[in-house]
Design an enzyme around this catalytic site. Structure first.
Site, PDB file in Angstrom:
ATOM      1  N   ARG A  63       0.550  -1.384  -0.042  1.00  0.00           N
ATOM      2  CA  ARG A  63      -0.069  -0.592  -0.054  1.00  0.00           C
ATOM      3  C   ARG A  63       0.835   1.517   0.204  1.00  0.00           C
ATOM      4  O   ARG A  63       0.445   2.389   0.563  1.00  0.00           O
ATOM      5  CB  ARG A  63      -0.449   0.187   1.160  1.00  0.00           C
ATOM      6  N   HIS A  64       1.880   1.416  -0.132  1.00  0.00           N
ATOM      7  CA  HIS A  64       2.654   2.285  -0.591  1.00  0.00           C
ATOM      8  C   HIS A  64       3.448   2.491  -1.991  1.00  0.00           C
ATOM      9  O   HIS A  64       4.417   1.997  -2.703  1.00  0.00           O
ATOM     10  CB  HIS A  64       4.054   2.723   0.452  1.00  0.00           C
ATOM     11  N   THR A  89      13.191  11.084   1.546  1.00  0.00           N
ATOM     12  CA  THR A  89      11.195  10.710   1.274  1.00  0.00           C
ATOM     13  C   THR A  89      10.664  10.488   0.184  1.00  0.00           C
ATOM     14  O   THR A  89      11.473  10.798  -0.593  1.00  0.00           O
ATOM     15  CB  THR A  89      11.071  11.803   2.671  1.00  0.00           C
ATOM     16  N   HIS A 137     -20.859  46.970 -27.439  1.00  0.00           N
ATOM     17  CA  HIS A 137     -22.330  46.657 -26.845  1.00  0.00           C
ATOM     18  C   HIS A 137     -22.978  45.179 -27.431  1.00  0.00           C
ATOM     19  O   HIS A 137     -23.752  44.825 -28.070  1.00  0.00           O
ATOM     20  CB  HIS A 137     -22.762  47.271 -26.042  1.00  0.00           C
ATOM     21  N   GLN A 219       7.521  18.692   4.088  1.00  0.00           N
ATOM     22  CA  GLN A 219       7.964  17.348   2.852  1.00  0.00           C
ATOM     23  C   GLN A 219       7.877  17.172   1.816  1.00  0.00           C
ATOM     24  O   GLN A 219       8.355  16.896   0.697  1.00  0.00           O
ATOM     25  CB  GLN A 219       7.189  16.654   4.131  1.00  0.00           C
ATOM     26  N   SER A 267     -24.786  19.610 -39.768  1.00  0.00           N
ATOM     27  CA  SER A 267     -26.312  18.775 -39.132  1.00  0.00           C
ATOM     28  C   SER A 267     -26.772  17.627 -39.082  1.00  0.00           C
ATOM     29  O   SER A 267     -26.863  17.462 -41.021  1.00  0.00           O
ATOM     30  CB  SER A 267     -27.311  20.593 -38.801  1.00  0.00           C
ATOM     31  N   ARG A 307       3.340  19.061   5.739  1.00  0.00           N
ATOM     32  CA  ARG A 307       2.404  18.378   5.004  1.00  0.00           C
ATOM     33  C   ARG A 307       1.318  17.740   5.579  1.00  0.00           C
ATOM     34  O   ARG A 307       0.424  17.246   6.698  1.00  0.00           O
ATOM     35  CB  ARG A 307       3.627  16.791   3.962  1.00  0.00           C
ATOM     36  N   ARG A 316      -3.464  14.598  -8.885  1.00  0.00           N
ATOM     37  CA  ARG A 316      -3.235  13.521  -9.602  1.00  0.00           C
ATOM     38  C   ARG A 316      -4.193  13.762 -10.842  1.00  0.00           C
ATOM     39  O   ARG A 316      -3.779  13.214 -12.021  1.00  0.00           O
ATOM     40  CB  ARG A 316      -2.950  12.294  -8.986  1.00  0.00           C
TER      41      ARG A 316
END
Length: 463
Positions: A63-64, A89, A137, A219, A267, A307, A316
């Site tokens: 899970r990383h 890190t 306008h 971080q 069309s 962080r 993402r």
């Protein structure tokens, strides 16, 4: 652009970061990093499809994402398995990679943007002298020229070019800062040698082709950087929307149209239709692009201390989406500006329907030069103008003001001058000269640093 934000590029960039970190650490004296380790890392810096699948399978277990790729890279480069990610890190690879993607994505946009500007500038020069009814306008106003109107779009695109390039040049690396930005892990690696830690940071920056690293970080790099980069993209979206809207209105007026292929169907029911679908696509995507900017503002405002992770998923999505959207907006604009169609007779007819009213001041001045009273002339032309306006608005007829002037003996002193007084080219002021100077001086100077990007290649849209 799709390739830049693809999994293959992302994970290969992570490997490039790990390779360069190891090179810098070895160069500064870490003996645990061998030449063999460096060579194996270099040999496998481009990730394979099989390795992407293996990392995905590993991530389901641990899970990383980053540690999954550390494991798979170590399998490919066993001599380096123990030193990959040394002192780093996760944000060493994720954040530094994102900054690389931001920089490179800006380069891709700039390359397309300069070509949009270049082709639209050629259009402006071609039609710099052609009078056209101006609108304020969305009501008839003083004449301008087709080319001069295009310079208004170009000027905003030049500002977008400036803003995107400026944001791009301002991007730095996060560098090697450690878990909370204190560089504690690297200080431990180099036995408390602060100079070596600073040298490591600078060396990694140089190896990756950047000018500098942000001097302090948590971080992560500050998410305000994302604001700085996506802000110009949102501004580009506003420019594109305005320009495409103008062209949609001009298409309705039948004065200018986007390219329309000979076999294109407008069309399914109305066979005569020539819908400005490319410009409509630009407007649609531009609205999405401007909205994505809010993601960066909201995300930057809620980062806690050094962080938090609630920035990850949204970034993402929003960052690649912003660049992909800006990219297709520019591709579509490039297609449009390469084939704009102008209808001079329609433009001329619309001018002729409004010009008599605009010429009233010229008529008054000409009569005064013949010795007539300005006030008396003003009243006579006012009456005739209202009569002609009634024919247009209430009866649906043509503007017959000039015919009325020709039939009124009061105006006989200037009858032979009326054609000259009604010459549209005398109503456009300095529009031709402004256009010529703007393109040849301002645009030329702005595009000079980007000549390597200019191309005559035709841009086709798949659908």
């Amino acid at each position: 652009m799709s390739g830049l934000f693809s999994p293959r590029t992302r994970y290969s960039t992570w490997r490039k970061l790990w390779l360069n970190l190891a090179i810098a650490e070895k160069q500064l004296g870490l003996t645990a990093i061998t030449d063999e380790a460096i060579e194996q890392l270099r040999a496998h810096v481009t990730i394979t499809d099989e390795e992407i699948d293996a990392a995905s399978a590993q991530e389901k277990i641990v899970r990383h994402d980053v540690m999954s790729h550390v494991h798979v890279y170590g399998v490919a480069a066993p001599s380096a398995a123990g030193i990959i990610h040394l002192g780093a890190t996760s944000c060493f690879v994720t954040d530094n990679a994102d900054l690389i993607f931001l920089r490179d994505a800006c380069d891709l946009l700039v390359a397309k943007l300069v070509n949009v500007i270049d082709r639209l500038s050629a259009f402006a020069l071609e039609y710099k002298d052609m009078p056209v009814l101006g609108w304020t306008h969305f009501q008839p106003a003083q004449l301008t020229t087709v080319g001069k109107r295009a310079t208004l779009w170009i000027q905003e695109l030049l500002w977008d070019l400036r803003n995107i390039q400026r944001a791009r040049d301002d991007i730095g690396l996060r560098g090697v800062k450690g878990t909370t930005g204190t560089q504690a892990s690297f200080l431990a690696l180099f036995d408390g040698d602060h100079d070596k830690v600073e040298e490591l940071d600078q060396l990694v920056v140089e190896l990756l082709g950047f000018k500098y690293a942000y001097p302090v970080t948590g971080q992560t790099y500050s998410r305000k950087i994302d604001i700085d980069v996506l802000g110009p993209l949102a501004s580009l979206g506003a420019t594109a929307h305005k320009m495409a809207t103008d062209l949609r209105l001009l298409a309705n007026l039948k004065e200018i149209e986007e390219p329309f292929e000979s076999t294109q169907i407008g069309s399914s029911a109305m066979a005569y239709k020539r819908n400005p679908m490319r410009c409509e696509r630009v407007c649609s995507l531009a609205r999405h692009l401007t909205g994505l900017y809010q993601d960066t503002v909201q995300t930057a405002s809620v980062q806690w201390f050094e962080r938090t992770l609630d920035d990850s998923a949204i970034r993402r999505v929003s960052i690649p989406s912003a660049f992909l959207t800006a990219d297709i907006v520019l591709s579509t604009l490039l297609n449009i500006t390469s084939g704009l169609v102008v209808y001079p007779k329609v433009i001329e007819r619309r001018i002729n329907s409004e010009l008599p009213f605009m010429a009233t001041e010229n008529i008054i001045m000409a009569m005064v030069q013949k010795g007539q009273s300005r006030q008396e002339c003003h009243e006579k032309i006012r009456v005739l103008s209202h009569q002609a306006a009634r024919v247009v608005k209430e009866e649906g007829g043509d503007n017959d003001l000039i015919e009325r002037v020709k039939k009124d003996d009061y105006f006989s002193p200037i009858w032979d001058e009326l054609d000259k007084l009604l010459d549209p080219s005398t109503f456009v002021g300095r529009a031709p000269q402004q256009t010529d100077k703007f393109v040849k001086v301002t645009v030329s100077a702005a595009l000079a640093p980007f000549k390597k990007y200019l191309t005559s290649e035709k841009v086709e849209l798949s659908v």
